[in-house]
Design a protein around this motif. Sequence first.
Motif, PDB file in Angstrom:
ATOM      1  N   LYS A 135      -1.069  -2.673   3.869  1.00 49.65           N
ATOM      2  CA  LYS A 135      -1.094  -2.533   5.332  1.00 49.65           C
ATOM      3  C   LYS A 135       0.311  -2.542   5.909  1.00 49.65           C
ATOM      4  O   LYS A 135       0.642  -1.752   6.798  1.00 49.65           O
ATOM      5  N   GLN A 136       1.138  -3.447   5.415  1.00 52.79           N
ATOM      6  CA  GLN A 136       2.498  -3.543   5.928  1.00 52.79           C
ATOM      7  C   GLN A 136       3.299  -2.287   5.637  1.00 52.79           C
ATOM      8  O   GLN A 136       4.113  -1.853   6.460  1.00 52.79           O
ATOM      9  N   GLN A 137       3.074  -1.670   4.488  1.00 49.42           N
ATOM     10  CA  GLN A 137       3.770  -0.428   4.178  1.00 49.42           C
ATOM     11  C   GLN A 137       3.328   0.701   5.105  1.00 49.42           C
ATOM     12  O   GLN A 137       4.146   1.525   5.525  1.00 49.42           O
ATOM     13  N   VAL A 138       2.047   0.749   5.427  1.00 50.17           N
ATOM     14  CA  VAL A 138       1.567   1.750   6.384  1.00 50.17           C
ATOM     15  C   VAL A 138       2.249   1.549   7.736  1.00 50.17           C
ATOM     16  O   VAL A 138       2.735   2.501   8.352  1.00 50.17           O
ATOM     17  N   HIS A 139       2.300   0.299   8.212  1.00 47.87           N
ATOM     18  CA  HIS A 139       2.954   0.008   9.492  1.00 47.87           C
ATOM     19  C   HIS A 139       4.429   0.380   9.447  1.00 47.87           C
ATOM     20  O   HIS A 139       4.970   0.956  10.404  1.00 47.87           O
ATOM     21  N   LEU A 140       5.094   0.028   8.340  1.00 45.62           N
ATOM     22  CA  LEU A 140       6.529   0.282   8.210  1.00 45.62           C
ATOM     23  C   LEU A 140       6.837   1.765   8.364  1.00 45.62           C
ATOM     24  O   LEU A 140       7.705   2.160   9.156  1.00 45.62           O
ATOM     25  N   PHE A 141       6.139   2.600   7.606  1.00 48.37           N
ATOM     26  CA  PHE A 141       6.420   4.038   7.633  1.00 48.37           C
ATOM     27  C   PHE A 141       5.904   4.686   8.915  1.00 48.37           C
ATOM     28  O   PHE A 141       6.506   5.645   9.403  1.00 48.37           O
ATOM     29  N   ARG A 142       4.847   4.158   9.470  1.00 47.61           N
ATOM     30  CA  ARG A 142       4.300   4.722  10.698  1.00 47.61           C
ATOM     31  C   ARG A 142       5.253   4.521  11.869  1.00 47.61           C
ATOM     32  O   ARG A 142       5.348   5.384  12.758  1.00 47.61           O
ATOM     33  N   ASN A 143       5.973   3.412  11.888  1.00 42.04           N
ATOM     34  CA  ASN A 143       6.835   3.083  13.025  1.00 42.04           C
ATOM     35  C   ASN A 143       8.282   3.519  12.850  1.00 42.04           C
ATOM     36  O   ASN A 143       9.050   3.481  13.811  1.00 42.04           O
ATOM     37  N   ALA A 144       8.659   3.919  11.652  1.00 45.32           N
ATOM     38  CA  ALA A 144      10.057   4.278  11.401  1.00 45.32           C
ATOM     39  C   ALA A 144      10.398   5.650  11.980  1.00 45.32           C
ATOM     40  O   ALA A 144       9.597   6.584  11.899  1.00 45.32           O
ATOM     41  N   LYS A 145      11.602   5.738  12.538  1.00 42.04           N
ATOM     42  CA  LYS A 145      12.120   7.024  13.004  1.00 42.04           C
ATOM     43  C   LYS A 145      12.979   7.688  11.942  1.00 42.04           C
ATOM     44  O   LYS A 145      13.084   8.914  11.900  1.00 42.04           O
ATOM     45  N   SER A 146      13.634   6.862  11.115  1.00 48.46           N
ATOM     46  CA  SER A 146      14.461   7.377  10.021  1.00 48.46           C
ATOM     47  C   SER A 146      14.135   6.591   8.755  1.00 48.46           C
ATOM     48  O   SER A 146      14.098   5.359   8.783  1.00 48.46           O
ATOM     49  N   ILE A 147      13.914   7.314   7.657  1.00 53.17           N
ATOM     50  CA  ILE A 147      13.574   6.705   6.375  1.00 53.17           C
ATOM     51  C   ILE A 147      14.501   7.275   5.319  1.00 53.17           C
ATOM     52  O   ILE A 147      14.615   8.494   5.163  1.00 53.17           O
ATOM     53  N   VAL A 148      15.172   6.390   4.588  1.00 52.38           N
ATOM     54  CA  VAL A 148      16.122   6.798   3.563  1.00 52.38           C
ATOM     55  C   VAL A 148      15.813   6.014   2.292  1.00 52.38           C
ATOM     56  O   VAL A 148      15.574   4.808   2.351  1.00 52.38           O
ATOM     57  N   GLY A 149      15.815   6.686   1.148  1.00 52.46           N
ATOM     58  CA  GLY A 149      15.572   5.980  -0.098  1.00 52.46           C
ATOM     59  C   GLY A 149      15.725   6.882  -1.298  1.00 52.46           C
ATOM     60  O   GLY A 149      15.775   8.113  -1.174  1.00 52.46           O
ATOM     61  N   SER A 150      15.826   6.263  -2.480  1.00 47.99           N
ATOM     62  CA  SER A 150      15.918   7.014  -3.728  1.00 47.99           C
ATOM     63  C   SER A 150      14.532   7.493  -4.151  1.00 47.99           C
ATOM     64  O   SER A 150      13.525   6.874  -3.823  1.00 47.99           O
ATOM     65  N   SER A 151      14.504   8.569  -4.923  1.00 48.56           N
ATOM     66  CA  SER A 151      13.246   9.120  -5.414  1.00 48.56           C
ATOM     67  C   SER A 151      12.497   8.063  -6.205  1.00 48.56           C
ATOM     68  O   SER A 151      12.998   7.515  -7.184  1.00 48.56           O
ATOM     69  N   GLY A 152      11.281   7.744  -5.764  1.00 49.28           N
ATOM     70  CA  GLY A 152      10.465   6.721  -6.409  1.00 49.28           C
ATOM     71  C   GLY A 152       9.111   6.633  -5.750  1.00 49.28           C
ATOM     72  O   GLY A 152       8.870   7.219  -4.681  1.00 49.28           O
ATOM     73  N   ALA A 153       8.210   5.883  -6.366  1.00 48.97           N
ATOM     74  CA  ALA A 153       6.811   5.844  -5.930  1.00 48.97           C
ATOM     75  C   ALA A 153       6.653   5.425  -4.474  1.00 48.97           C
ATOM     76  O   ALA A 153       5.765   5.912  -3.775  1.00 48.97           O
ATOM     77  N   ALA A 154       7.502   4.506  -3.989  1.00 48.83           N
ATOM     78  CA  ALA A 154       7.352   4.006  -2.620  1.00 48.83           C
ATOM     79  C   ALA A 154       7.491   5.107  -1.584  1.00 48.83           C
ATOM     80  O   ALA A 154       6.933   5.003  -0.480  1.00 48.83           O
TER      81      ALA A 154
END
Length: 585
Positions: free
Chosen positions: A492-511
């Motif tokens: 649930k927290q991951q859904v909220h995190l990505f739903r509310n983010a305006k910018s998302i940066v990360g290395s290629s991976g499952a997350a």
Amino acid sequence: MDKPGLASSFQQTIEMVTALYSDAERHNKMLEMMQKTVCHLSLQLEESELAHQSLVAQAESLAQAMEMEKSIPMAEYVRHTLQFLSRQRYIASLTLTNAHAGLEAGSASSAEGAAAPDPLQSWLPEAPVNTTAEGAVEHRVLAEENRPQDSLGRLRASWAGQIYIRHLKRITLARQLALWMWRNGYPFYINHIATHLGKGKLRKWRPLVPLSSFGKINHLTRYELFAPAVVDTPVPRVVPSCDQSYLQSPHERYEFPSLSVTVLKNATAYANTNLVLVDGKVICHDLFDVERDYTSEELHGRILIDPKSKRCRWLVSDAAPVSFDVVASFFDACAPNYAHWLTEVLPRVAVYCADSRFKDVPIAVNDGLHKNIMESLRLVVGNDRQIITVAAGKALLVKELHLMSVAGYVPFDRRDPKLRGHSHGKFSPSAIELIRNHLYGVTSDDTKEQWPEKVFLRRNSGVRKVANATALEELMVTRGYVIVEPEKLSFKQQVHLFRNAKSIVGSSGAALANIIFAKKDANISIFISKYPDTSYWYWQNMASAAGARINYVLGNIASDGKEESIHSDFHIDLDKLALEKDESL
């Protein structure tokens, strides 16, 4: 004092304070010294501001003159240099601002004080999120024996396997040789030795038939749920821009087939595979390319496929399968992987459960899935439907087996690396939209959590890491990003995190598969290595199906004498990244 010197001086001061902070008698004196030091540095920064502004004006005039003389590259170089200097001034200014804030907190603290907070500490929500779906009924089907249920598992558990794992696997040549021997020697053993020594079952080749073909030939009941859809896949933007030509698009768009449910009579479904046995045949999904796609089931010695004749040997057996009247099977070899589950298995479940015609049908999944995966399943399935979890090696014998067509598919591996044109994955936009809207509705945030708008995903996996990750994190923090370790969050927290983010940066991976929950206008940037066989269109195909766009930040392989592959660590050029005019980073 120059700008890097400002940050260095402040860092030295922090180190001095950390060493002496526990000394109660010297605490106040050290705090006073820090205040004087920071004030001195601030004055120097202010005094250099006028000189910096004068330099900017002169350099801009020079750049304009160069443009008039047709020296465009030199003009761009001057402007990039100015941008770099401005970035360094910004970092120094932000460092001093943080210093003032830290001193104010230190003045209000007790004499003992506490250690300064780590600016690279990962963020966690303040309030816990309820992760249970009350009322979900689960029925477990366990294996009778506490031993590996496939050939590869038994080999790993043997004395020879343990010697390889403990002493030889780390050696590149030994690892390559072991993989070659398994992928080539084991099929030879099955086809030419075991079949003559076995009791007959291993001798039997079964036709490998796509689900749609089998349904048409046998006039099976089929429910059409979604029509085919076309997904446009524009070329991702690359940072730095000089690497843009490295990406060559394999397609401008792809078509995803219709989504449907076929009812199979008297079928046998084994856990940990989406292949099904019925009428002496092995049923596969329609996107499986037998000549190109190597399966996880083959790697683990559960099946053997002859791609030329499109036949399959079934190498696992359950002497006592559990019988059911009706079940919908969502077994999958790749279900334990979060990204494969989220984009291939869970969307199938969501589409199936959304249709009221199947509201009373139990669903079957692999046993032993991660708690976040099971949380996502309960949120999609709801409180009333029965969930059957089945251990590896166990089978269900079902009078009416509901088999949902795939809603996303990424080949496990390539059968022949020499062949070109392999699929980077396809995803149903209809299924992704349905699951996103459903989870938006059932994961409403009643905690009033302040979710960060700029998210940097820290990757803790042992492969495909950024070699200079700490320096990269420091840079991104100065740009306002908050570091998050997704594996520490509930689903649930991951859904909220990505739903509310305006910018998302990360290395290629499952997350990063969580980008299917991101806003369609969110800036998504992915750090990934420059390597010929990298499936760059995997993330782009996924994002495009979700209506989003991505940017790639390419890095060079940091081999350090090790074997280079798509899983190698890589190095991001921070100087180029700092000079890049990119609002998404």
